[in-house]
Scaffold this motif. Structure first.
Motif, short mmCIF file in Angstrom:
data_model
loop_
_atom_site.label_atom_id
_atom_site.label_comp_id
_atom_site.label_asym_id
_atom_site.label_seq_id
_atom_site.Cartn_x
_atom_site.Cartn_y
_atom_site.Cartn_z
N GLU A 1 0.84 -1.20 0.00
CA GLU A 1 0.00 0.00 0.00
C GLU A 1 0.87 1.25 0.00
OE1 GLU A 1 -3.31 0.48 -0.23
OE2 GLU A 1 -3.66 -1.66 -0.48
N LYS B 1 1.11 4.00 -3.13
CA LYS B 1 0.90 5.43 -2.90
C LYS B 1 2.04 6.24 -3.50
CE LYS B 1 0.16 8.75 0.84
NZ LYS B 1 0.07 8.92 2.28
N ARG C 1 1.60 6.22 -7.28
CA ARG C 1 0.52 7.14 -7.66
C ARG C 1 0.99 8.59 -7.60
NH1 ARG C 1 -2.81 3.79 -4.89
NH2 ARG C 1 -2.61 5.00 -2.99
N HIS C 2 1.75 8.94 -6.55
CA HIS C 2 2.26 10.30 -6.40
C HIS C 2 3.14 10.68 -7.58
CE1 HIS C 2 4.00 13.85 -4.51
NE2 HIS C 2 5.19 13.36 -4.80
#
Length: 103
Positions: free
Chosen positions: A66, A70, A73-74
């Protein structure tokens, strides 16, 4: 789980089944580049899909996954913003050039 990351007090993975890369003991995911986070995420997914880990180790892997997702995605959102800004600037420059040609 003595320190909250599935490792013993000495920082080494308990049972030896979750290594530093997958358990996140090598550092926080936020400092990783996109390719590094993506590659580690691929390894985490591979280990989860392979099975054979304890519930505690599987949860540590999931949590690390996870974090890595993240980070990915950033980076991707940042890349998209840069592309959008570049395209907008290009369109604005084209509009100014067309306006100058009309004069």
């Amino acid at each position: 789980m003595a320190n909250g990351n599935g490792n013993g007090k000495d920082g080494k993975a308990k049972g030896g089944s979750v290594g530093a890369d997958a358990a996140g003991t090598a550092g926080t995911a936020e400092g990783l580049g996109y390719e590094q986070a993506r590659d580690e995420l691929i390894e985490v997914v591979r280990r989860l899909e392979a099975g054979g880990t304890s519930l505690e180790d599987s949860l540590a892997l999931w949590e690390r996954g996870e974090q890595l997702a993240k980070v990915c995605r950033h980076w991707l959102e940042g890349a998209r913003a840069r592309l959008d800004a570049s395209l907008a600037a290009e369109r604005a420059a084209d509009g100014r050039e067309e306006g100058a040609d009309d004069a």
